[in-house]
Design a protein around this motif. Structure first.
Motif, PDB file in Angstrom:
ATOM      1  N   LYS A 358      13.968 -14.536 -14.624  1.00 34.50           N
ATOM      2  CA  LYS A 358      14.355 -15.456 -13.550  1.00 34.50           C
ATOM      3  C   LYS A 358      15.695 -15.065 -12.939  1.00 34.50           C
ATOM      4  N   VAL A 359      16.537 -14.422 -13.734  1.00 40.35           N
ATOM      5  CA  VAL A 359      17.850 -13.986 -13.252  1.00 40.35           C
ATOM      6  C   VAL A 359      17.774 -12.583 -12.647  1.00 40.35           C
ATOM      7  N   ILE A 360      16.934 -11.729 -13.221  1.00 36.03           N
ATOM      8  CA  ILE A 360      16.849 -10.338 -12.758  1.00 36.03           C
ATOM      9  C   ILE A 360      16.209 -10.245 -11.376  1.00 36.03           C
ATOM     10  N   VAL A 361      15.131 -10.981 -11.172  1.00 33.37           N
ATOM     11  CA  VAL A 361      14.375 -10.868  -9.916  1.00 33.37           C
ATOM     12  C   VAL A 361      15.242 -11.134  -8.678  1.00 33.37           C
ATOM     13  N   PRO A 362      16.096 -12.178  -8.667  1.00 32.27           N
ATOM     14  CA  PRO A 362      16.933 -12.393  -7.482  1.00 32.27           C
ATOM     15  C   PRO A 362      17.851 -11.216  -7.145  1.00 32.27           C
ATOM     16  N   VAL A 363      18.222 -10.424  -8.148  1.00 34.57           N
ATOM     17  CA  VAL A 363      19.071  -9.262  -7.877  1.00 34.57           C
ATOM     18  C   VAL A 363      18.320  -8.265  -7.002  1.00 34.57           C
ATOM     19  N   PHE A 364      17.041  -8.078  -7.288  1.00 35.39           N
ATOM     20  CA  PHE A 364      16.230  -7.172  -6.473  1.00 35.39           C
ATOM     21  C   PHE A 364      16.140  -7.673  -5.031  1.00 35.39           C
ATOM     22  N   TYR A 365      16.014  -8.982  -4.877  1.00 36.62           N
ATOM     23  CA  TYR A 365      15.975  -9.534  -3.522  1.00 36.62           C
ATOM     24  C   TYR A 365      17.324  -9.369  -2.826  1.00 36.62           C
ATOM     25  N   ALA A 366      18.391  -9.489  -3.592  1.00 38.85           N
ATOM     26  CA  ALA A 366      19.735  -9.359  -3.014  1.00 38.85           C
ATOM     27  C   ALA A 366      19.999  -7.946  -2.507  1.00 38.85           C
ATOM     28  N   ILE A 367      19.394  -6.940  -3.153  1.00 36.90           N
ATOM     29  CA  ILE A 367      19.621  -5.544  -2.740  1.00 36.90           C
ATOM     30  C   ILE A 367      18.429  -5.000  -1.952  1.00 36.90           C
ATOM     31  N   ASN A 368      17.573  -5.909  -1.459  1.00 39.32           N
ATOM     32  CA  ASN A 368      16.419  -5.540  -0.629  1.00 39.32           C
ATOM     33  C   ASN A 368      15.479  -4.561  -1.337  1.00 39.32           C
ATOM     34  N   ALA A 369      15.196  -4.850  -2.580  1.00 45.69           N
ATOM     35  CA  ALA A 369      14.262  -4.013  -3.347  1.00 45.69           C
ATOM     36  C   ALA A 369      13.203  -4.905  -3.989  1.00 45.69           C
ATOM     37  N   SER A 370      12.654  -5.812  -3.190  1.00 44.09           N
ATOM     38  CA  SER A 370      11.761  -6.843  -3.727  1.00 44.09           C
ATOM     39  C   SER A 370      10.418  -6.295  -4.197  1.00 44.09           C
ATOM     40  N   ARG A 371      10.099  -5.054  -3.841  1.00 41.62           N
ATOM     41  CA  ARG A 371       8.794  -4.517  -4.248  1.00 41.62           C
ATOM     42  C   ARG A 371       8.706  -4.311  -5.760  1.00 41.62           C
ATOM     43  N   TYR A 372       9.836  -4.091  -6.403  1.00 40.25           N
ATOM     44  CA  TYR A 372       9.795  -3.784  -7.835  1.00 40.25           C
ATOM     45  C   TYR A 372       9.359  -4.979  -8.694  1.00 40.25           C
ATOM     46  N   PRO A 373       9.846  -6.186  -8.438  1.00 40.97           N
ATOM     47  CA  PRO A 373       9.310  -7.322  -9.198  1.00 40.97           C
ATOM     48  C   PRO A 373       7.811  -7.512  -8.997  1.00 40.97           C
ATOM     49  N   VAL A 374       7.332  -7.219  -7.784  1.00 43.99           N
ATOM     50  CA  VAL A 374       5.894  -7.329  -7.519  1.00 43.99           C
ATOM     51  C   VAL A 374       5.131  -6.299  -8.357  1.00 43.99           C
ATOM     52  N   ILE A 375       5.641  -5.073  -8.381  1.00 48.40           N
ATOM     53  CA  ILE A 375       5.007  -4.020  -9.191  1.00 48.40           C
ATOM     54  C   ILE A 375       4.997  -4.428 -10.666  1.00 48.40           C
ATOM     55  N   GLY A 376       6.132  -4.928 -11.131  1.00 48.06           N
ATOM     56  CA  GLY A 376       6.220  -5.359 -12.524  1.00 48.06           C
ATOM     57  C   GLY A 376       5.230  -6.459 -12.850  1.00 48.06           C
ATOM     58  N   SER A 377       5.076  -7.395 -11.928  1.00 47.16           N
ATOM     59  CA  SER A 377       4.141  -8.501 -12.156  1.00 47.16           C
ATOM     60  C   SER A 377       2.707  -8.006 -12.275  1.00 47.16           C
ATOM     61  N   PHE A 378       2.344  -7.047 -11.434  1.00 48.61           N
ATOM     62  CA  PHE A 378       0.976  -6.530 -11.496  1.00 48.61           C
ATOM     63  C   PHE A 378       0.754  -5.650 -12.727  1.00 48.61           C
ATOM     64  N   LEU A 379       1.810  -4.994 -13.198  1.00 45.75           N
ATOM     65  CA  LEU A 379       1.689  -4.237 -14.447  1.00 45.75           C
ATOM     66  C   LEU A 379       1.371  -5.168 -15.616  1.00 45.75           C
ATOM     67  N   THR A 380       1.943  -6.366 -15.569  1.00 42.77           N
ATOM     68  CA  THR A 380       1.704  -7.312 -16.662  1.00 42.77           C
ATOM     69  C   THR A 380       0.250  -7.778 -16.708  1.00 42.77           C
ATOM     70  N   ILE A 381      -0.425  -7.749 -15.560  1.00 42.68           N
ATOM     71  CA  ILE A 381      -1.835  -8.161 -15.553  1.00 42.68           C
ATOM     72  C   ILE A 381      -2.659  -7.229 -16.433  1.00 42.68           C
ATOM     73  N   ALA A 383      -1.565  -5.171 -18.756  1.00 40.07           N
ATOM     74  CA  ALA A 383      -1.123  -5.276 -20.148  1.00 40.07           C
ATOM     75  C   ALA A 383      -1.674  -6.539 -20.801  1.00 40.07           C
ATOM     76  N   ASN A 384      -1.680  -7.624 -20.058  1.00 45.88           N
ATOM     77  CA  ASN A 384      -2.174  -8.899 -20.576  1.00 45.88           C
ATOM     78  C   ASN A 384      -3.645  -8.801 -20.976  1.00 45.88           C
ATOM     79  N   ILE A 385      -4.440  -8.217 -20.107  1.00 45.19           N
ATOM     80  CA  ILE A 385      -5.877  -8.078 -20.393  1.00 45.19           C
ATOM     81  C   ILE A 385      -6.095  -7.219 -21.640  1.00 45.19           C
ATOM     82  N   ILE A 386      -5.376  -6.101 -21.715  1.00 51.78           N
ATOM     83  CA  ILE A 386      -5.552  -5.179 -22.846  1.00 51.78           C
ATOM     84  C   ILE A 386      -5.169  -5.850 -24.164  1.00 51.78           C
TER      85      ILE A 386
END
Length: 509
Positions: A358-381, A383-386
């Motif tokens: 919750k604290v890390i994600v806003p940093v990505f938005y602050a530096i205009n790199a919001s794609r990385y949290p999205v990538i991370g979220s989809f990676l968890t899908i 991993a979760n299934i496996i």
């Protein structure tokens, strides 16, 4: 905070009336359907996009243009979400069969879940419009009533739901239908309570929809990436619900009760620190003060660890007495307590990662790199299934709680690694030093908790008041020792926090 307490009371009502099993399983899955859509389109993406555009209009446009945008947004999404609600009601059977296919193995369970879905589906409309109204009021400088609106949801659902749950069985209807109606009433109240303030704020309603409104176009464009970003979380919830429905009856309930408790420290620590840190981090990023921003980020992350690690230890070590005291009343049995406590322990293991993200994600938005949290979220899908596929046969509902924590940890590692490289690095030495101090204090706290568990066991042989007293003594003693050790170890964040509290309590000193 008051809303979270009421939310916990609401869960207690469910536990007392329905325990964990047939009825509450059905309710949880049924409510999850409009709730998923609310998080995806309503309070999540819609709220964020609307506030961004409306704030710009409020600053740079005329009052009439601003209010026309607000009115057009309410009308457009009122109609759009109404259509979505009708489609959801019409396809309730299909949606339930996709979300919880194994409910069909229990006679009547799918049918009950579908009925509850139909009843609660309009909740999506009211709570989404309430989010837009909240955005209008917040932008106009009105915060108290919108913040209180969720409390009206909980209060309305508790009072109405409980009343109907008592009355409806006399007329041959399942009591759980009363709770579904109560949830809908709560959603209506969450919107209705804000209407008087909306009028006082000067809102004017224009009963028309303009598809040529550039402000509306901007809102819709902003919603697309936000919806994509949020969709990963909702997909994981869908997956978890699907797997949980295949486990023993009551599994959906046990997981829901446990996760509700874990959400309390996430909201209190992770979300609160994130809200406080975001404007500071964004300001530093805009001024290109990256060194200061990294220091502020590490300080925020340290505070998260400082608060969540002892909370994790407490929730794991005291899971059973906590569940027993809060939920084991009425229809909620000792077996439900054991199953929920195990789930709580496994969820709690990932608490630090939940809150840290919750604290890390806003940093990505602050530096205009919001794609990385999205990538991370989809990676968890993936991993979760496996993880669930490999563990569910052995661990049943526990596999889902375990997977949730492990995937959050994976996402934490991914985000921290990417942020380190994208943002030019930050002081791992400082973070490691802080974590070491926190670990020492947490270890001492754990030893104390163990000693107290031997000297003052919180047994179900005691009456409820005695159990509450013993739990309070244990928690307060552990927290006091933990804070005292961190104070002695001179952890800057905890020293700052204690000094702030002292200054507020003793302003003359």
């Amino acid at each position: 905070m008051f809303s979270r307490v009421l939310g916990l009371v609401r869960e207690q009502v469910f536990a007392i009336l329905f325990g964990a099993g047939y009825a509450y399983d059905s309710f949880v899955v049924a409510f999850r359907i409009p709730n998923l859509l609310r998080d995806l389109f309503g309070e999540g993406a819609l709220s964020a996009a609307f506030v961004s555009v409306f704030s710009d209009y409020n600053t740079n446009k005329s009052r009439q243009e601003t209010m026309m945008l607000a009115s057009n947004t309410l009308c457009f999404f009122g109609v759009s979400i109404s259509i979505l609600v009708l489609v959801g009601m019409f396809l309730a059977d299909l949606i339930v069969s996709l979300l919880a296919p194994d409910f069909a193995l229990v006679p009547g369970k799918t049918e009950l879940t579908s009925l509850l879905t139909i009843i609660m589906m309009p909740f999506l409309l009211f709570v989404s419009l309430a989010a837009v109204v909240m955005g209008i009021l917040n932008t106009r400088g009105i915060f108290f009533l919108p913040a209180l609106s969720s409390s009206f949801f909980n209060a309305g659902s508790i009072i109405t739901g409980t009343s109907l749950a008592i009355i409806l069985p006399r007329y041959g209807y399942p009591a759980i239908i009363g709770m579904a109606i109560g949830t809908l009433v709560g959603g209506i109240l969450q919107l209705a309570v804000q209407i008087p303030a909306l009028r006082k704020a000067g809102f004017q309603w224009y009963p028309r929809i303009s598809f040529h409104d550039t402000g509306l176009h901007r809102i819709l464009k902003l919603m697309v990436p936000a919806t994509i970003g949020l969709s990963a979380t909702q997909i994981n919830i869908f997956i978890n619900t699907n797997f949980a429905s295949s486990c023993a009856e009551g599994s959906v309930s046990w997981l829901n009760y446990a996760f509700r408790l874990v959400q309390l420290p996430i909201g209190l620590f992770g979300v609160a620190i994130s809200i406080a840190a975001l404007p500071v981090l964004a300001s530093m990023a805009s001024q290109k003060k990256y060194h200061e921003m990294n220091d502020a980020f590490i300080s925020s992350l340290t505070m998260v660890f400082c608060l969540t690690i002892p909370a994790t230890i407490g929730l794991i070590f005291l899971a059973e007495p906590i569940i027993r005291i809060i939920f084991e009343h009425g229809a909620f049995t000792s077996l439900d307590t054991q199953a929920t406590a195990i789930a709580l322990s496994l969820y709690a293991a990932g608490l630090f990662a939940y809150a840290s993200n919750k604290v890390i994600v806003p940093v990505f938005y602050a530096i205009n790199a919001s794609r990385y949290p999205v990538i991370g979220s989809f990676l968890t899908i993936g991993a979760n299934i496996i993880i669930i596929l490999f563990t569910i046969e052995t661990f049943q509902h526990r596999a889902i709680a375990l997977s949730t924590s492990l995937t959050m940890m994976l996402n934490f590692v991914f985000l921290m690694t990417v942020l380190y490289h994208v943002n030019g690095g930050f002081s791992f030495a400082r973070l490691f030093s802080s974590i070491t101090k926190i670990a020492v204090a947490s270890g001492a706290m754990l030893l104390l908790l163990y000693g107290l568990s031997l000297a003052l066991p919180i047994s179900d042989e005691h009456n409820l008041l005695s159990q509450i007293l013993l739990l309070a003594i244990t928690i307060i003693s552990g927290a006091a020792l933990y804070l005292m050790i961190l104070w002695q170890l001179k952890l800057p964040e905890i020293n700052s926090l204690i000094n702030q509290v002292k200054n507020k309590l003793l302003p003359g000193n």
